[in-house]
Design a protein around this motif. Structure first.
Motif, PDB file in Angstrom:
ATOM      1  N   GLN B  33      -2.816   5.365  -5.371  1.00  0.00           N
ATOM      2  CA  GLN B  33      -3.235   6.359  -4.681  1.00  0.00           C
ATOM      3  C   GLN B  33      -2.732   7.602  -5.281  1.00  0.00           C
ATOM      4  O   GLN B  33      -1.623   7.570  -5.702  1.00  0.00           O
ATOM      5  CB  GLN B  33      -2.655   6.256  -3.155  1.00  0.00           C
ATOM      6  CG  GLN B  33      -3.075   4.638  -2.744  1.00  0.00           C
ATOM      7  CD  GLN B  33      -2.875   4.611  -1.161  1.00  0.00           C
ATOM      8  OE1 GLN B  33      -3.186   5.375  -0.037  1.00  0.00           O
ATOM      9  NE2 GLN B  33      -2.127   3.541  -0.923  1.00  0.00           N
ATOM     10  N   PHE B  35      -1.870  11.664  -4.125  1.00  0.00           N
ATOM     11  CA  PHE B  35      -1.752  12.444  -2.897  1.00  0.00           C
ATOM     12  C   PHE B  35      -1.461  13.912  -3.393  1.00  0.00           C
ATOM     13  O   PHE B  35      -1.091  14.220  -4.564  1.00  0.00           O
ATOM     14  CB  PHE B  35      -0.443  12.098  -2.008  1.00  0.00           C
ATOM     15  CG  PHE B  35      -0.593  10.669  -1.587  1.00  0.00           C
ATOM     16  CD1 PHE B  35      -0.245   9.699  -2.274  1.00  0.00           C
ATOM     17  CD2 PHE B  35      -0.968  10.654  -0.255  1.00  0.00           C
ATOM     18  CE1 PHE B  35      -0.180   8.301  -1.657  1.00  0.00           C
ATOM     19  CE2 PHE B  35      -0.959   9.480   0.326  1.00  0.00           C
ATOM     20  CZ  PHE B  35      -0.837   8.101  -0.359  1.00  0.00           C
ATOM     21  N   PHE B  86       1.126  13.786  -6.300  1.00  0.00           N
ATOM     22  CA  PHE B  86       1.670  12.591  -6.330  1.00  0.00           C
ATOM     23  C   PHE B  86       0.994  11.126  -6.618  1.00  0.00           C
ATOM     24  O   PHE B  86      -0.375  11.364  -6.010  1.00  0.00           O
ATOM     25  CB  PHE B  86       2.589  12.231  -5.349  1.00  0.00           C
ATOM     26  CG  PHE B  86       3.730  13.260  -4.954  1.00  0.00           C
ATOM     27  CD1 PHE B  86       3.626  14.057  -4.085  1.00  0.00           C
ATOM     28  CD2 PHE B  86       5.092  12.975  -5.659  1.00  0.00           C
ATOM     29  CE1 PHE B  86       4.732  15.122  -3.988  1.00  0.00           C
ATOM     30  CE2 PHE B  86       5.944  13.738  -5.490  1.00  0.00           C
ATOM     31  CZ  PHE B  86       5.852  14.895  -4.456  1.00  0.00           C
ATOM     32  N   SER B  96       6.269  -0.137  -2.487  1.00  0.00           N
ATOM     33  CA  SER B  96       5.333   0.948  -2.857  1.00  0.00           C
ATOM     34  C   SER B  96       6.499   2.002  -3.526  1.00  0.00           C
ATOM     35  O   SER B  96       7.587   2.317  -3.126  1.00  0.00           O
ATOM     36  CB  SER B  96       4.730   1.808  -1.669  1.00  0.00           C
ATOM     37  OG  SER B  96       5.828   2.437  -0.831  1.00  0.00           O
ATOM     38  N   PHE B  98       6.644   5.891  -5.586  1.00  0.00           N
ATOM     39  CA  PHE B  98       6.268   7.199  -5.813  1.00  0.00           C
ATOM     40  C   PHE B  98       6.537   7.729  -7.238  1.00  0.00           C
ATOM     41  O   PHE B  98       7.737   7.592  -7.635  1.00  0.00           O
ATOM     42  CB  PHE B  98       6.366   8.272  -4.824  1.00  0.00           C
ATOM     43  CG  PHE B  98       5.467   8.068  -3.562  1.00  0.00           C
ATOM     44  CD1 PHE B  98       5.646   6.863  -2.742  1.00  0.00           C
ATOM     45  CD2 PHE B  98       4.680   9.082  -3.469  1.00  0.00           C
ATOM     46  CE1 PHE B  98       4.741   7.017  -1.557  1.00  0.00           C
ATOM     47  CE2 PHE B  98       3.721   9.038  -2.313  1.00  0.00           C
ATOM     48  CZ  PHE B  98       3.849   8.139  -1.327  1.00  0.00           C
ATOM     49  N   GLY B  99       5.765   8.398  -8.057  1.00  0.00           N
ATOM     50  CA  GLY B  99       6.121   8.917  -9.241  1.00  0.00           C
ATOM     51  C   GLY B  99       6.705  10.660  -8.765  1.00  0.00           C
ATOM     52  O   GLY B  99       6.870  10.768  -7.419  1.00  0.00           O
ATOM     53  N   ASP B 100       7.572  11.290  -9.504  1.00  0.00           N
ATOM     54  CA  ASP B 100       8.158  12.397  -9.475  1.00  0.00           C
ATOM     55  C   ASP B 100       7.152  13.461  -8.968  1.00  0.00           C
ATOM     56  O   ASP B 100       7.695  14.824  -8.531  1.00  0.00           O
ATOM     57  CB  ASP B 100       9.340  12.596 -10.432  1.00  0.00           C
ATOM     58  CG  ASP B 100      10.443  11.826 -10.267  1.00  0.00           C
ATOM     59  OD1 ASP B 100      11.246  11.586 -11.119  1.00  0.00           O
ATOM     60  OD2 ASP B 100      10.434  11.222  -8.881  1.00  0.00           O
TER      61      ASP B 100
END
Lengths: 112, 108
Positions: B33, B35, B86, B96, B98-100
């Protein structure tokens, strides 16, 4: 629909105090989760739930507790606040694990 | 656990320019996904895109799951596109991640 609602928006605690961050969703989502976001970083998963009565740990669970007694609510408890828990906390939900994720507006927490 | 790397970390554009943001991940995923976090901190889901290509107005995204990357295209950028982008993945066996993020600044 309100979506995902978090309260409070801001909170200041003293070291050692406890508190509960509230999260509620009105979309009948099974999956709910809590993340923390520190400056310049992405979101890190604290705890998650795949349905009422079922919770599991995420990447950074230490110092936090959760429960899921209803489909709608997923509170996050800080047992004894520490300065390292100063962060922005986000609650999120989705219809099921791995589905499209919807976020609340966040809670900015400062621990002094 | 799975590694998620986003590039570039920062991007400054003039209004009207196009841009491509990249997300690389180190393992097979169930979904991906994108964001947008606006300057007020709100997180908006742009795309749910485990594979293939999707478009929504000036934004489009492509995920090539077999090669473990996803791209987010922003065309004719506007100042309201500013913020942090993101990508987040759910690996086949895991939680899950997330990238930075990529911080985008669009100047008028």
């Amino acid at each position: 629909n309100a979506g995902v609602t978090q309260t409070p928006k801001f909170q200041v605690l003293k070291t050692g105090q406890s508190m509960t961050l509230q999260c509620a969703q009105d979309m009948n989502h099974e999956y709910m989760s809590w993340y923390r976001q520190d400056p310049g970083m992405g979101l890190r998963l604290i705890h998650y739930s795949v349905g009422a009565g079922i919770t599991d740990q995420g990447e950074v669970p230490n110092g936090y507790n959760v429960s899921r007694s209803t489909t709608e609510d997923f509170p996050l408890r800080l047992l004894s606040a520490a300065p390292s828990q100063t962060s922005v906390y986000f609650c999120a939900s989705s219809a099921d694990r791995g589905e499209k994720l919807f976020f609340g507006s966040g809670t900015q927490l400062s621990v002094l | 656990g799975i590694q998620v790397e986003q590039s570039p970390p920062d991007l400054i554009l003039q209004e009207g320019a196009n841009s491509t943001l990249r997300c690389n991940f180190s393992d097979s995923v169930n979904n991906l996904q994108w964001f947008h976090q606006n300057p007020w901190g709100q997180l908006i889901n742009l795309f749910y895109i485990p594979s293939g290509t999707k478009q929504n107005g000036r934004l489009s995204a492509t995920t090539v799951a077999t090669e473990r990357y996803s791209l987010l295209y922003i065309s004719s950028s506007q100042t309201t596109d500013s913020g942090v982008y993101f990508c987040a993945v759910v690996p086949l066996a895991g939680k899950s991640t997330f990238g930075d993020g990529t911080t985008l600044t669009v100047k008028p």
